[in-house]
Design a protein around this motif. Sequence first.
Motif, PDB file in Angstrom:
ATOM      1  N   ILE A   1       0.831  -1.190   0.000  1.00  0.00           N
ATOM      2  CA  ILE A   1       0.000   0.000   0.000  1.00  0.00           C
ATOM      3  C   ILE A   1       0.867   1.241   0.000  1.00  0.00           C
ATOM      4  O   ILE A   1       1.831   1.335   0.761  1.00  0.00           O
ATOM      5  CB  ILE A   1      -0.901   0.006   1.259  1.00  0.00           C
TER       6      ILE A   1
ATOM      7  N   ASN B   1      -0.866   4.918   4.426  1.00  0.00           N
ATOM      8  CA  ASN B   1      -1.143   4.089   5.591  1.00  0.00           C
ATOM      9  C   ASN B   1      -2.346   3.185   5.339  1.00  0.00           C
ATOM     10  O   ASN B   1      -3.002   3.273   4.301  1.00  0.00           O
ATOM     11  CB  ASN B   1      -1.333   4.966   6.834  1.00  0.00           C
ATOM     12  N   VAL B   2      -2.648   2.333   6.307  1.00  0.00           N
ATOM     13  CA  VAL B   2      -3.710   1.344   6.090  1.00  0.00           C
ATOM     14  C   VAL B   2      -5.091   1.977   6.053  1.00  0.00           C
ATOM     15  O   VAL B   2      -6.048   1.354   5.609  1.00  0.00           O
ATOM     16  CB  VAL B   2      -3.699   0.252   7.184  1.00  0.00           C
ATOM     17  N   LEU B   3      -5.218   3.196   6.524  1.00  0.00           N
ATOM     18  CA  LEU B   3      -6.545   3.810   6.565  1.00  0.00           C
ATOM     19  C   LEU B   3      -6.893   4.495   5.256  1.00  0.00           C
ATOM     20  O   LEU B   3      -8.010   4.395   4.765  1.00  0.00           O
ATOM     21  CB  LEU B   3      -6.613   4.837   7.704  1.00  0.00           C
TER      22      LEU B   3
ATOM     23  N   GLY C   1      -4.486   4.785   2.472  1.00  0.00           N
ATOM     24  CA  GLY C   1      -3.561   4.488   1.379  1.00  0.00           C
ATOM     25  C   GLY C   1      -4.238   3.848   0.188  1.00  0.00           C
ATOM     26  O   GLY C   1      -5.416   3.502   0.221  1.00  0.00           O
ATOM     27  N   ALA C   2      -3.457   3.685  -0.883  1.00  0.00           N
ATOM     28  CA  ALA C   2      -3.974   3.046  -2.088  1.00  0.00           C
ATOM     29  C   ALA C   2      -3.121   1.827  -2.388  1.00  0.00           C
ATOM     30  O   ALA C   2      -1.899   1.856  -2.231  1.00  0.00           O
ATOM     31  CB  ALA C   2      -3.929   4.010  -3.257  1.00  0.00           C
TER      32      ALA C   2
ATOM     33  N   LEU D   1       0.799  -5.359   3.922  1.00  0.00           N
ATOM     34  CA  LEU D   1      -0.179  -6.111   4.711  1.00  0.00           C
ATOM     35  C   LEU D   1      -0.394  -7.479   4.094  1.00  0.00           C
ATOM     36  O   LEU D   1      -0.165  -7.678   2.910  1.00  0.00           O
ATOM     37  CB  LEU D   1      -1.533  -5.399   4.665  1.00  0.00           C
TER      38      LEU D   1
END
Lengths: 436, 364
Positions: free
Chosen positions: A290, A293-295, A297-298, A316
């Motif tokens: 990604i 970040n995990v919130l 991101g793309a 991830l």
Amino acid sequence: MKLDGLAELQTLEFPAAPFYYIRPSDFRWLTPRLLVAENDPVEVGTPLFADKQDDRVVVVSPVRGCVRQIVRGAKRAILALVIESETSAAPFRIVDVPMPSNSQDARTLMMQYGLWPMLRQRPFSVIPNPDAQPKAVFIPCFDSAPLAPDYNQLMEGKEVFFQNGLKIIRMAAGNAPLHLCVREGADNSLFERCEDVQLHYFQGPHPAGNVGTQIHYIDPIAKGETVWFADPQDVALIGRFFAVHELSFEKMIALTGPAATTTGYFTASYGADLTKLFKQEWGREELRVISGNVLTGAKMEDFPTVRFYDRQVTILREGGQREWLGWLLPGFRKWSFSHTFLAWLFPRKSFAHNTSLHGGRRTFMMTDVYDKVFPFDIIPLSLLKACYIKDLEQMEALGIYEVDDEDFALCEVVCPSKMECQQIVRDALYELKMNS
Amino acid sequence: MRKFNALFDAIDSFLRTPATVTATGSHIRDCVDMKRIMITVMIALCPALFFGWWNVGYQHFTVVDGMGCAISFWPCFWYGFLKWLPLVIVTYVSGLAVEVLFAQWRGHEVAEGFFVTGFIIPMIMPPDVPLWIVAVATAFAVLFGKEVFGGTGYNFLNPALLARAFVFFAYPSVISGDKVWISGGNDAVTAATPLGMVMNGHTEALPSTWELFVGTIPGCIGETCKIAILIGAFILVFTQVADWRIMLSVLVGGYATALLCHVSGLCPVPGYQQILMGGFLFGAVFMATDPVTAAHTRVGKYIFGLLVGILAIIIRVLNKGYPEGMMLAILLMNIFAPLIDYCVVQANIRRREKRYSQLKTTRR
């Protein structure tokens, strides 16, 4: 939210990348007009494409090399410009540029050398209109998202440039107040030494580091107002250009994530091909790389590179494993913001997060979950519903100008109905922008 | 086979968690989903249900067979269970049939909302209610309380309460009076619920506060044991599934009104006993807290709860026709919840506008 894989404070060796992928989609709602053709040679700072709405806004090449390919997708939309770099070239170019003396000067120079897109404006998080006057400028100086990089690490050795950059931006913004938002209790000496700025201390969990939250608490945006915001590293790049005349787009980026074999910080220009950095992880189906970040991101799909505004790569594990009667199990290892799994009785240091959706899409049902993670004086459920049906008047009344999709990231995470909150807000903002 | 898609999907996702991964937005998500929330509510209902089984049997053996306290635990439990089982089967079959039909017709997944609704409906019925009435009431509630408005999440009335209201108004004889609360009774056996006694002025025969609290009294299957309901409330609040704001404000509103009625001489029953009578507590914990049909805003929840409590006691005390006011109070407030939310949202809009203009003047 606890995740494994915080970036270690080590510098990762990242050799000069052979290819650079410059994507117009990094800039929200920008329609590109190409300024180069395939096989054209480019320098650091050569304009690649301009905004069709405003020719003065250009995106430039971060390296010296040659445009190898222009990748197009459906309806001939430009997906990326592939630039093959001359790896022996220095990552910056010396440009003899005068110190700007007024706002218009500063803006013109920044636009000419491709530094203008480093600024963004709220509402909408788009590149600012070159003629508009912002009421304030915000520099969020910490990141509270999961596995966020440490800003002291990112800004190491850039203090003088940063201060110079602030000066330039203040000039460009016509002396609008400059707000630096820092984390209370952290080592903020670098930011505290800046002059002529208003320092604000924030505490608490994410989204305390989101610029939207900070604007809301310091100087909320009403209809018709705009504020600018910029990343501190970009501010330092602007400062570097005007102080020592080096035009460079090199930033420090953190490699993080529970599935990353090594973590740490590396330096790269935007668009750089990063496959050398995560050779082992790239291209594996069970992993997701990604940008961001995990919130918010793309997922990197076709081009292994970070987006223009990102300062983090997160790796991830893909989810999707099916579980027998998953809703019935006690759930000692399941992360949840609610307390419906027994895991909350036995706090763990971190959880093995993956990309599973963990449920089916439903209608809005639980009405109080959003309030718990949404620190605005805005009623999130009402605003989301207004956004969903694109009721522009109601959206405006409920405070749409203060928010951006990233502000709803946590709502999306905790939603048991698995609503795509960010998409809903993004679509609504687009509708609003097109109608204004 | 395409005709059974909805049913197949429902069973599949019931057995195994779905394989979907995040596509847009946040890459990681909370493990909780609506299934997990619904099962938590059902777990919270279980203590009240278990006690209900036993109490149905206990009331039966005590009053009908006149065995007094000589009967042991298991026969009571078993008797109540056998009374409950057909009720719950009929409820689920009738309700799920409507649910699946609509899911198939509309092409969406079967929402799990009905699992809780179907679980609650038998608990708020008298033990001997005819099965066909339950079937009709459930189908009515699911169809006209939920599906005509678009399904779970779009309804504005609590479906379980609607089922009870349907029985109450369409077949009043099976859910009111003194003859329906003891299972297996006949016309000779009457046992009034405490609320019935108050309505008829027989306050001298009221059970003690302790009996009201423990629940060894006639009543609907799930509503009698206040200890079990409080355990359920504890589970709901600690798992953060139901909102404590509503529970608390219903109790506050109800108690304050009951106290006023008692002090002013309108009602001979002390305030705390009103709270322990009938379905007040069950309604406060499990029915008023339904997130879809209650008010959606935080402030709205307090107002909603207070009004439910106040109205429930007022209906009880002032309207001699309806001994149980909770059902009507919640349904009425369900209808007014959007209005409450509207006012709260408008207040929020005005407050923010004020802040904008204040900041504007200070800047100048």
